[in-house]
Scaffold this motif. Structure first.
Motif: not given
Lengths: 319, 370
Positions: B293, B296-297, B300, B348-349, B352, B356
């Protein structure tokens, strides 16, 4: 060609094959137990009902996961949504326990949905972050230990007790299943879900508020995970750290084994049901065989690959 | 000239952001650390960063081809378990035997000494690459979606790791551990080159941690040539438009298999280093999941699109470093360990979501649905 002549649609074939595979598991397991112990526990209704009771938790999680996979997304926040719902329900206690637990799932689903539908963050990474946040909140809330609070009587009754010899958890699973099946097959929401999974831009141009539907799907998935958490806490009489970790990958596997396309837009709810039963029975046969964890993992992986090789193959890209 | 640089920055805005973020965070970290800007701190950080950086590179390659590899953590764990048998460094070799359901098979003795260690390293990396190759074959010839195919193969690899090491154990040669997890000077002293590291020309670089050197070497000798090869370009093409790549006659099947094989190789490097660093093999399922996981982070944060086609493994290295430096800060500022997962998730949130925010400027809603 042959499937067409048998009167089977493309979506029915996986369900039929998975059902056949369940029979194979039952027969193989029974042959093993008869040869080794001289008994056939796999064929006794009591044992099967007990396995289905345990499978109900996975079944409810998988029902929610299916809604999300059908719109070509994924929800990795299931493990700690489940655990958070269980922990909040047990620590609130009283008549509000279950509504609070479900409320956790609702809020998590809303946050997931808004981040993915409106901010357009890939669901893979956004739900991963939400999962970490929920884990952080719960670890801070419990101090990292198993919470001392217990499940309420209603939670224990719903998850652990039986009515007319049938586990109550099974009734809950059936209710969730009927609801999801009706939503998918008989409502406009269900039509929209399949349309978005096939091509979101086309659904949008056809006048569907695709972002609102996406939020609804994530809310349903969060609610399902929370319900499973509340029931699981009732079943084991308390909540514990990491109680949801064992549900993420099996729920995705159950949905996919049931014939739902991981890229969305195709798959029937009956398949997900069959997929859950398949995984639960496979687990129980492996534990009857005293299979060590290593062998379980290998067989588990090989079964998924085998099932998908039989009916889950994609089409070759030619244009 | 300046325009040229401006264009390049605009094209690689993801990587540039990750590098800047890392530079700022790391500078602050060293300023706050009582022993900041010292070789000891750098060595410690290098050891903690290396495995995740390798997994981030591993994850990048399939992601560029718009696949996802959920087995990188499992491959890392499996290779680590192999390493704990093959790299013991015992002078008279290590006897190997296989024990399946009580049946014992002798496999002879694995050679010891330096040649044995080198052979062991090669075998471990080959195991990683083989696991990746199998992933690629399942995806390409089985025509199964990468995310679900690697979920399944990952379970198989974790099973093999558990079979090899039901409980944590094994041993890694101490000299190997010492040489690879310290500074270049210690490396030279352990393998007896450059006058045991005392050569005068060697002094200015002796402080550099070996993990960073390995990272740069792997990036320059494996990633950069791959990126520039036909197969490497085909990986990017498959990620941005598979149909167009097919119509252009690019070898898309070979590109996908190569992408997964390279991912397996990188994950193997990570597993090998983790085993050497911890001097043991450990089939830790939660750890494997966490590394997958986090990879993946990292991808990104490093500016690679999960939709495929744009990004770079170099960016992912910086993404991994940003993730790790954030956890270094917890130690410095004495944040309660209980709150760390919460902060990690929020950061992390936040990262991203901020990147975005561009969607709010999109005028034609149709452009959102790619």
């Amino acid at each position: 060609m042959t499937t067409a002549s048998l009167g089977l649609s493309r979506d029915d074939r996986p369900i039929l094959i998975a059902a056949l595979f369940i029979l194979v598991i039952l027969v193989a397991g029974t042959v093993y137990t008869v040869a080794r112990f001289g008994s056939a526990p796999l064929l006794s209704p009591t044992y099967l009902l007990q396995q289905l009771q345990i499978g109900a938790f996975l079944g409810i999680v998988a029902a929610g996961m299916m809604m999300v996979i059908l719109i070509a997304q994924i929800d990795l926040s299931v493990p700690w949504t489940l655990a958070a719902a269980a922990m909040m329900a047990t620590s609130i206690g009283g008549p509000l326990a279950i509504p609070v637990g479900l409320g956790v799932g609702l809020v998590v689903g809303l946050i997931n949905g808004i981040g993915i539908a409106y901010l357009r963050v890939p669901s893979m990474i956004f739900t991963l972050g939400v999962n970490a946040v929920m884990r952080g909140l719960m670890v801070a809330h419990t101090g990292g230990y198993a919470p001392q609070t217990g499940a309420t009587d209603l939670m224990r009754m719903l998850a652990g007790d039986r009515t007319l010899g049938i586990p109550n958890a099974l009734f809950v699973w059936i209710a969730v299943s009927v609801l999801i099946a009706i939503v998918l097959q008989r409502t406009t929401l269900g039509r929209y879900v399949y349309a978005i999974g096939n091509k979101e831009a086309a659904a949008y141009l056809a006048g569907v508020d695709t972002r609102r539907i996406t939020v609804i799907c994530f809310v349903l998935c969060g609610l399902a995970a929370a319900l499973a958490g509340v029931l699981l806490a009732g079943y084991s009489t308390k909540a514990y750290q990491g109680m949801g970790d064992a549900y993420l990958l099996p729920s995705i596997a159950a949905v996919v084994i049931g014939g739902t396309n991981i890229l969305g837009g195709r798959g029937r709810y009956l398949g997900t049901l069959i997929g859950v039963v398949l995984i639960v029975l496979l687990n129980s046969v492996l534990s009857i065989m005293d299979m060590p964890e290593a062998g379980r993992q290998v067989i588990y992986g090989l079964v998924i690959i085998f099932m998908l090789l039989v009916y889950g193959r994609g089409e070759r890209v030619t244009s | 000239m300046l325009d040229d640089i401006a264009i390049r920055v605009r094209q690689n805005v993801g990587i540039v952001t990750a590098v800047l973020l890392f530079a700022i965070l790391y500078l602050l970290y060293n300023l706050a650390h009582p022993k900041g800007f010292s070789s000891a701190v750098l060595v410690q950080n290098g050891d903690e960063i290396f495995a995740l950086a390798m997994l981030a590179m591993a994850q990048t390659v399939p992601v560029l081809a718009s696949g996802l590899d959920l087995s990188v953590g499992a491959v890392m764990t499996m290779v680590g378990c192999f390493a704990s048998y093959l790299l013991t460094g015992a002078a008279d070799g290590t006897p190997l035997h296989l024990d399946i359901f009580g049946l014992q098979f002798g496999l002879g003795t694995f050679p010891g000494g330096v040649s044995g260690i080198l052979l062991g390293i090669v075998l471990c990396l080959a195991t990683g690459a083989l696991a990746g190759f199998i992933n690629g074959c399942v995806v390409v010839y089985g025509r199964i979606q990468p995310i679900i195919a690697t979920l399944a193969t990952g379970a198989v690899y974790i099973g093999i790791a558990l079979f090899l090491r039901p409980t944590p154990g094994g041993k890694i040669d101490e000299d190997l551990n010492w040489a690879l997890t310290n500074s270049l000077g210690d490396f030279a002293a352990t393998v007896h080159i450059f006058d045991d590291g005392a050569a005068s020309w060697f002094a200015p670089v002796a402080w550099i941690p070996v993990p960073f050197v390995l990272l740069i070497l792997i990036a320059l000798l494996v990633w950069v040539p791959f990126r520039r090869s036909v197969i490497g370009r085909a990986v990017y093409a498959v990620g941005s438009a598979e149909g167009a790549a097919y119509m252009s006659g690019l070898p898309i099947e070979r590109a996908k298999i190569a992408a997964f094989t390279l991912a397996g190789f990188f994950a193997g490097c990570g597993g090998l280093f983790l085993a050497i660093q911890t001097s043991s093999g450990n089939a830790d399922i939660p750890q494997a999941g966490a590394y997958t996981l986090n990879s993946i982070a990292s991808v990104v944060i490093g500016g690679t699109s999960l939709l495929g086609g744009t990004g770079s493994a170099i960016g992912s290295i910086f993404g991994a470093m940003v993730l790790r430096v954030i956890s270094f800060f917890f130690r410095i500022f004495d944040i309660a360990p209980l709150l760390q997962p919460l902060f990690e998730g929020l950061i992390l949130l936040g990262a991203v979501s901020i990147s975005a925010l561009g969607v709010l400027r999109v005028k034609n809603t149709l452009e959102l649905f790619r």
